[in-house]
Design an enzyme around this catalytic site. Structure first.
Site, short mmCIF file in Angstrom:
data_model
loop_
_atom_site.label_atom_id
_atom_site.label_comp_id
_atom_site.label_asym_id
_atom_site.label_seq_id
_atom_site.Cartn_x
_atom_site.Cartn_y
_atom_site.Cartn_z
N ASP A 86 0.83 -1.08 0.03
CA ASP A 86 -0.14 0.02 0.09
C ASP A 86 0.97 1.24 -0.15
OD1 ASP A 86 -2.28 1.19 -0.21
OD2 ASP A 86 -3.25 0.83 1.83
N SER A 87 0.47 2.25 -0.58
CA SER A 87 1.40 3.38 -0.93
C SER A 87 1.44 4.39 0.45
CB SER A 87 0.43 4.21 -1.85
OG SER A 87 -0.75 4.82 -0.99
N ASP A 144 -2.51 8.13 -3.24
CA ASP A 144 -3.93 8.79 -3.27
C ASP A 144 -4.05 9.83 -1.95
OD1 ASP A 144 -4.27 6.77 -1.71
OD2 ASP A 144 -6.20 6.57 -1.88
N GLN A 196 -11.28 7.81 -5.18
CA GLN A 196 -11.76 8.60 -4.24
C GLN A 196 -13.17 9.38 -4.57
OE1 GLN A 196 -10.91 8.41 -1.23
NE2 GLN A 196 -8.72 7.65 -1.38
N GLY A 223 -11.13 5.59 0.53
CA GLY A 223 -11.71 6.33 1.60
C GLY A 223 -12.20 5.24 2.68
N ASP A 273 -8.44 -6.38 2.14
CA ASP A 273 -7.43 -6.30 2.72
C ASP A 273 -7.81 -5.66 4.24
OD1 ASP A 273 -7.12 -3.59 2.17
OD2 ASP A 273 -5.47 -3.55 3.46
N CYS A 328 -8.55 -25.83 10.92
CA CYS A 328 -7.57 -25.12 11.00
C CYS A 328 -6.55 -26.01 12.10
CB CYS A 328 -7.71 -23.73 11.78
SG CYS A 328 -8.08 -23.52 13.37
N CYS A 331 -8.15 -25.45 15.80
CA CYS A 331 -9.62 -26.14 16.04
C CYS A 331 -9.35 -27.68 16.14
CB CYS A 331 -10.34 -25.94 15.11
SG CYS A 331 -11.22 -24.35 15.37
N HIS A 357 -6.71 -19.27 13.56
CA HIS A 357 -8.28 -19.77 13.44
C HIS A 357 -8.73 -18.85 12.69
CE1 HIS A 357 -12.07 -20.98 13.82
NE2 HIS A 357 -12.63 -19.63 14.31
ZN LIG Z 1 -10.26 -23.03 13.57
#
Ligand SMILES: [Zn+2]
Length: 379
Positions: A86-87, A144, A196, A223, A273, A328, A331, A357
């Site tokens: 990211d910028s 930006d 934007q 934004g 993200d 996972c 778990c 998890h």
């Molecule tokens: Zn899990």
């Protein structure tokens, strides 16, 4: 089909220098070059495809010279998959917005002094792109100027003008630098621009048109994605997606709450993200799927999962895993009672197990959305 799988296949994946990124993808924030508490091998075991690192933070710690001396972010961090950078515009803007004495934004650059530091740092569109490329980024994001949806129209107007002008400079700098690398056999990284315009449909349209005219590999919703009450800005986020032709991938920057991710995926966003799922994990908020979330066909909505607060006393003696439908490592091996105990003891193992998890929850959610790109998984 183009090499990025964008032309005929309904934008199913991107090919970047360090691998393939199939849609939809949730990318955890590794702000300072690390997803807190977990290593690359943990991320891989969770099915994470890519991480997002941030120029704003990395230029401060460990600093650009350290990253370059280490051969770039991949060898420095031990993560050999795709890295989106990211910028830094959002973070610099946040500092200046919180305390104008700490910096300023002009047409040429963002100048800021990180809190607790006496150093003033300067980010220009060209410098942001140069740094991202020198770090070995697979997907570069243009600098930006971010705004809040409640900012006055004039502020949004200035932000759109600046964002478009900076995007043009970023495009030129990116092309110039990548051109110099030609002949090395390296695959070209991608360049995304950010739309934007706050809550104004007119300004969003104007911004999207200007950016599309310049031409990028993909686009982002820029934004704050939430209003003052913390609700998703559904209408404006939907319209912004519709402003960009479907063959271009779009990233919903900062969207990470599972129900918001589902809603944005329904609108046609493919990349997400956020630091929310990992922060939630560390703070004890775990994502638990309800009754066969990942195996039963049903409409995907927020009713299909719930939050489990591991610090609650009702987990003291529970032999259940966080989520019986989750595969996972946490778990598969640990009970709620044990996790509750680790949390209360503030043991360093807790954030790792909890983060694994929540990240697996997000990647399973992506797999579910992939099976039905419209988000409605009905039989
Ligand atoms: Zn899990």
């Amino acid at each position: 089909m183009s090499k990025n799988g964008l032309s005929n296949s309904g934008k199913r994946f991107l090919v970047v220098p360090h691998g393939q990124l199939s849609f939809p993808a949730f990318m955890p924030d590794a702000t300072f070059g690390v997803v807190r508490s977990v290593g690359s091998e943990d991320l891989k075991s969770c099915g994470v495809q890519a991480v997002v690192m941030n120029v704003f933070h990395l230029m401060q710690h460990p600093g650009s010279s350290v990253i370059r001396a280490s051969g770039g972010l991949h060898s420095f961090s031990g993560w050999d998959g795709p890295i989106v950078t990211d910028s830094g515009g959002f973070q610099a803007y946040s500092i200046v917005r919180r305390n104008p004495k700490l910096g300023s934004i002009t047409n040429k650059s963002i100048v800021f002094r990180p809190e607790g530091s006496s150093r003033r740092l300067r980010l220009t569109p060209e410098k942001s792109v140069r740094l991202q490329l020198s770090y070995g980024s697979d997907l570069v994001i243009c600098l930006d100027e971010c705004t809040h949806v409640s900012d006055p129209f004039q502020v949004q107007e200035e932000s759109v003008a600046r964002t478009a002008s900076w995007a043009k400079k970023c495009r030129a700098e990116f092309d110039r630098t990548v051109e110099q690398r030609q002949g090395t056999g390296e695959l070209r990284p991608l360049l995304f621009a950010v739309i934007q315009g706050g809550g104004s449909l007119e300004l969003r349209k104007e911004c999207a048109e200007q950016l599309l005219e310049i031409g990028f590999d993909g686009y982002g919703y820029g934004g704050y994605p939430l209003d003052k009450k913390g609700d998703l800005l559904t209408d404006i986020i939907r319209v912004t997606r519709e402003l960009v032709p479907a063959e271009f991938p779009m990233i919903a920057l900062g969207v990470g709450e599972p129900s918001n991710v589902i809603r944005c995926a329904e609108m046609g966003y493919e990349l997400f993200d956020s630091s929310l799922p990992t922060r939630d994990a560390r703070q004890g908020r775990l994502y638990a799927s309800k009754g066969g979330f990942f195996i039963r066909s049903a409409g995907l909505d927020e009713d299909l999962y719930s939050y489990l607060y591991i610090q609650d006393n009702r987990h003291i003696k529970s032999r259940e895993p966080i989520s019986p439908n989750c595969d996972c490592m946490t778990c598969s091996n640990y009970s709620r009672a044990y996790l509750h105990h680790l949390f209360k003891m503030k043991d360093a193992l807790y954030p790792r197990l909890a983060t694994i998890h929540n990240l697996r929850f997000m990647t399973l959610l992506m797999e579910r959305l992939k099976r039905d790109p419209n988000g409605k998984c009905r039989t």
